[in-house]
Design an enzyme around this catalytic site. Structure first.
Site, PDB file in Angstrom:
ATOM      1  N   LYS A  80       0.865  -1.181   0.000  1.00  0.00           N
ATOM      2  CA  LYS A  80       0.000   0.000   0.000  1.00  0.00           C
ATOM      3  C   LYS A  80       0.898   1.226   0.000  1.00  0.00           C
ATOM      4  O   LYS A  80       2.044   1.158   0.477  1.00  0.00           O
ATOM      5  CB  LYS A  80      -0.861   0.002   1.279  1.00  0.00           C
ATOM      6  CG  LYS A  80      -2.144   0.763   1.167  1.00  0.00           C
ATOM      7  CD  LYS A  80      -3.254  -0.079   0.579  1.00  0.00           C
ATOM      8  CE  LYS A  80      -4.543   0.693   0.450  1.00  0.00           C
ATOM      9  NZ  LYS A  80      -5.656  -0.124  -0.017  1.00  0.00           N
ATOM     10  N   GLY A 179     -22.152   5.386   3.723  1.00  0.00           N
ATOM     11  CA  GLY A 179     -21.226   5.908   2.714  1.00  0.00           C
ATOM     12  C   GLY A 179     -21.680   5.551   1.314  1.00  0.00           C
ATOM     13  O   GLY A 179     -21.813   4.376   0.976  1.00  0.00           O
ATOM     14  N   GLY A 181     -20.193   6.494  -1.696  1.00  0.00           N
ATOM     15  CA  GLY A 181     -19.166   6.870  -2.661  1.00  0.00           C
ATOM     16  C   GLY A 181     -19.124   5.852  -3.791  1.00  0.00           C
ATOM     17  O   GLY A 181     -20.139   5.257  -4.156  1.00  0.00           O
ATOM     18  N   VAL A 183     -18.078   2.791  -4.047  1.00  0.00           N
ATOM     19  CA  VAL A 183     -18.550   1.430  -3.764  1.00  0.00           C
ATOM     20  C   VAL A 183     -19.975   1.445  -3.211  1.00  0.00           C
ATOM     21  O   VAL A 183     -20.837   0.694  -3.674  1.00  0.00           O
ATOM     22  CB  VAL A 183     -17.622   0.718  -2.753  1.00  0.00           C
ATOM     23  CG1 VAL A 183     -18.120  -0.693  -2.485  1.00  0.00           C
ATOM     24  CG2 VAL A 183     -16.196   0.675  -3.267  1.00  0.00           C
ATOM     25  N   TYR A 185     -22.494   3.482  -3.436  1.00  0.00           N
ATOM     26  CA  TYR A 185     -23.568   3.787  -4.392  1.00  0.00           C
ATOM     27  C   TYR A 185     -23.867   2.554  -5.263  1.00  0.00           C
ATOM     28  O   TYR A 185     -25.022   2.169  -5.437  1.00  0.00           O
ATOM     29  CB  TYR A 185     -23.159   4.979  -5.268  1.00  0.00           C
ATOM     30  CG  TYR A 185     -24.259   5.447  -6.202  1.00  0.00           C
ATOM     31  CD1 TYR A 185     -25.108   6.487  -5.837  1.00  0.00           C
ATOM     32  CD2 TYR A 185     -24.447   4.841  -7.444  1.00  0.00           C
ATOM     33  CE1 TYR A 185     -26.123   6.912  -6.690  1.00  0.00           C
ATOM     34  CE2 TYR A 185     -25.461   5.250  -8.300  1.00  0.00           C
ATOM     35  CZ  TYR A 185     -26.288   6.294  -7.915  1.00  0.00           C
ATOM     36  OH  TYR A 185     -27.301   6.704  -8.763  1.00  0.00           O
TER      37      TYR A 185
HETATM   38  P1  NAD Z   1     -15.254   6.979  -1.599  1.00  0.00           P
HETATM   39  O1  NAD Z   1     -14.313   7.975  -1.044  1.00  0.00           O
HETATM   40  O2  NAD Z   1     -15.664   7.061  -3.035  1.00  0.00           O
HETATM   41  O3  NAD Z   1     -16.605   6.944  -0.744  1.00  0.00           O
HETATM   42  C1  NAD Z   1     -16.671   7.058   0.643  1.00  0.00           C
HETATM   43  C2  NAD Z   1     -17.977   7.768   0.945  1.00  0.00           C
HETATM   44  O4  NAD Z   1     -18.211   7.741   2.347  1.00  0.00           O
HETATM   45  C3  NAD Z   1     -17.961   9.239   0.529  1.00  0.00           C
HETATM   46  O5  NAD Z   1     -19.123   9.519  -0.217  1.00  0.00           O
HETATM   47  C4  NAD Z   1     -17.948   9.998   1.873  1.00  0.00           C
HETATM   48  O6  NAD Z   1     -18.618  11.230   1.798  1.00  0.00           O
HETATM   49  C5  NAD Z   1     -18.676   9.012   2.759  1.00  0.00           C
HETATM   50  N1  NAD Z   1     -18.415   9.121   4.186  1.00  0.00           N
HETATM   51  C6  NAD Z   1     -17.252   9.390   4.829  1.00  0.00           C
HETATM   52  N2  NAD Z   1     -17.415   9.355   6.155  1.00  0.00           N
HETATM   53  C7  NAD Z   1     -18.719   9.045   6.368  1.00  0.00           C
HETATM   54  C8  NAD Z   1     -19.507   8.838   7.521  1.00  0.00           C
HETATM   55  N3  NAD Z   1     -19.002   8.961   8.760  1.00  0.00           N
HETATM   56  N4  NAD Z   1     -20.809   8.505   7.357  1.00  0.00           N
HETATM   57  C9  NAD Z   1     -21.350   8.383   6.145  1.00  0.00           C
HETATM   58  N5  NAD Z   1     -20.654   8.575   4.997  1.00  0.00           N
HETATM   59  C10 NAD Z   1     -19.361   8.893   5.121  1.00  0.00           C
HETATM   60  O7  NAD Z   1     -14.583   5.564  -1.290  1.00  0.00           O
HETATM   61  P2  NAD Z   1     -14.950   4.182  -1.975  1.00  0.00           P
HETATM   62  O8  NAD Z   1     -14.016   3.941  -3.112  1.00  0.00           O
HETATM   63  O9  NAD Z   1     -16.415   4.077  -2.184  1.00  0.00           O
HETATM   64  O10 NAD Z   1     -14.502   3.170  -0.826  1.00  0.00           O
HETATM   65  C11 NAD Z   1     -15.292   3.040   0.350  1.00  0.00           C
HETATM   66  C12 NAD Z   1     -14.515   2.216   1.366  1.00  0.00           C
HETATM   67  O11 NAD Z   1     -14.230   0.925   0.811  1.00  0.00           O
HETATM   68  C13 NAD Z   1     -13.149   2.798   1.762  1.00  0.00           C
HETATM   69  O12 NAD Z   1     -12.897   2.490   3.105  1.00  0.00           O
HETATM   70  C14 NAD Z   1     -12.173   2.050   0.869  1.00  0.00           C
HETATM   71  O13 NAD Z   1     -10.894   1.973   1.460  1.00  0.00           O
HETATM   72  C15 NAD Z   1     -12.832   0.689   0.811  1.00  0.00           C
HETATM   73  N6  NAD Z   1     -12.486  -0.062  -0.404  1.00  0.00           N
HETATM   74  C16 NAD Z   1     -12.739   0.460  -1.617  1.00  0.00           C
HETATM   75  C17 NAD Z   1     -12.421  -0.272  -2.750  1.00  0.00           C
HETATM   76  C18 NAD Z   1     -12.707   0.266  -4.139  1.00  0.00           C
HETATM   77  O14 NAD Z   1     -12.648  -0.516  -5.106  1.00  0.00           O
HETATM   78  N7  NAD Z   1     -13.037   1.543  -4.287  1.00  0.00           N
HETATM   79  C19 NAD Z   1     -11.825  -1.538  -2.629  1.00  0.00           C
HETATM   80  C20 NAD Z   1     -11.616  -2.067  -1.352  1.00  0.00           C
HETATM   81  C21 NAD Z   1     -11.936  -1.309  -0.247  1.00  0.00           C
END
Ligand code: NAD
Length: 357
Positions: A80, A179, A181, A183, A185
């Site tokens: 990472k 959340g 975001g 994932v 959505y």
């Molecule tokens: P992202 O940044 O696109 O979305 C995160 C969302 O959570 C944002 O919309 C943010 O406004 C919201 N948020 C933050 N704090 C919050 C809270 N306290 N309450 C409610 N909403 C809150 O990130 P992502 O890519 O969707 O990833 C989400 C999680 O999954 C992260 O922890 C990431 O490390 C993990 N993850 C993502 C992937 C991937 O493929 N994107 C893969 C493995 C793990």
């Protein structure tokens, strides 16, 4: 700042700190374990409050990547990187050039992908200067692995419901997504399409409003979402959602979400067991994204990607059954299983070397 004696240090193979005067880059790369292959993992950009927090994050996340790839049956190690900075204000072409040079200097031991605070466009910017970045291929989602991550979590929710409630579909099941975001959505959309009722929250009101109008999620306040009266909660925001305080107030019987490091501390696994809550280990069920990144990098046939992601359900089933038998936290069992895979692979490599010699 302690490094080798830091609480999250776990025999990591390599830790590299980099700074660049011109761009202001301050970054750390952690290579946790390369027994299965090059260490692949996201490049996170976050305005860490202090350097120790950034170090802790990169140590914990890289370790999680080792287990994630091993459990997902990928020929990849765990790594990472973190950039200390504000993704809204501190990005520049110079920063990506410097970060790319830094990644390149490891000669392929570490391969970066997208993570919180970085985008497909950022990876593409770095790809001008290093071949060791991944996750921007011309796929149906422009390289974004998030829909595959959501698919893996969806598969896991289905499996956990079958295990716990004997349910063979999602009709009428109530699920709270924290959340919305990349994932969250996509997950909410899959769950709604499968007939579930979805409650959701996001600290960004625009994200919540969009999911409400486009998907029809039921909006819930940020403070209440984890404690909703639902069957499943899916933490898809940041890590640490599950801790002594929040666990004591959970009403759902199942926790299955994408966020990395959902348990704030190791004891939280036992707290969930004591409350009879089935926890699907984050590093096992959010592997869809790394599987997708591997398929992109190795140019594998995309038609088999979904079947690979579906296998997360079988692996989870194995973990849940073992955990039930010995009444132990699922995270511990998943780590043990990953350890077995890593040891087996090291043994096979050793035998291979002996037979050549
Ligand atoms: P992202 O940044 O696109 O979305 C995160 C969302 O959570 C944002 O919309 C943010 O406004 C919201 N948020 C933050 N704090 C919050 C809270 N306290 N309450 C409610 N909403 C809150 O990130 P992502 O890519 O969707 O990833 C989400 C999680 O999954 C992260 O922890 C990431 O490390 C993990 N993850 C993502 C992937 C991937 O493929 N994107 C893969 C493995 C793990």
């Amino acid at each position: 700042m302690a490094v080798f004696s830091a609480p999250s240090f776990d025999g990591h193979e390599q830790l590299v700190f980099a700074s660049d005067r011109n761009s202001g880059l301050r970054a750390i790369i952690a290579v946790h374990d390369t027994r299965l292959g090059a260490a692949v993992g996201g490049c996170r950009m976050y305005p860490y409050a202090c350097e120790a927090e950034a170090l802790d994050d990169v140590l914990r996340l890289s370790r999680g990547m080792t287990y994630k790839s091993a459990l997902a049956g990928l020929p990849l190690g765990g790594g990472k990187s973190v950039i200390i900075g504000d993704p809204k204000n501190d990005k520049s072409p110079e920063l990506w050039r410097a970060m790319a040079g830094f990644i390149d200097s490891l000669g392929g031991r570490y391969i970066a992908a997208e993570d919180s605070g970085t985008s497909v466009a950022d990876l593409r910017a770095m790809s001008q200067y290093t071949q060791f970045v991944s996750g921007f291929a011309a796929t149906e989602h422009g390289g974004d692995p998030s829909p595959s991550t959501a698919r893996g979590v969806f598969v896991a929710i289905r499996r956990a419901l079958a295990h716990r409630l004997g349910a063979n579909n999602l009709q009428g099941v109530r699920i709270a997504v924290q959340g919305l975001g990349h994932v969250g959505y996509a997950l909410a959309e899959m769950l709604l399409n499968a007939g579930a009722q979805v409650l959701a929250s996001d600290i960004n009101p625009d994200n919540l409003a969009r999911a409400e109008s486009e998907l029809g999620v039921v909006p819930v306040s940020v403070d209440d979402i984890l404690f909703s009266d639902v069957d499943v909660i899916a933490p898809c925001a940041l890590g640490g959602a599950l801790n002594a305080q929040s666990i004591s107030r959970l009403r759902a019987g199942i926790v299955a979400g994408a966020a990395n490091n959902q348990l704030r501390e190791i004891e939280d696994g036992a707290r969930l067991v004591d409350r009879g809550i089935l926890y699907c280990p984050d590093f096992l069920i959010n592997a869809g994204g790394i599987i997708d990144v591997h398929y992109q990098r190795a140019a594998l046939e995309r038609s088999t990607l979904n079947a690979h992601i579906e296998s997360i359900g079988d692996r989870l089933g194995e973990v849940l059954e073992r955990a039930d038998r010995c009444h132990r936290p699922t995270g511990e069992i998943a780590e043990e299983l990953a350890g077995e895979i890593l040891r087996q692979s090291a043994k096979s490599a050793e035998e291979g070397l002996r037979s050549v010699a």
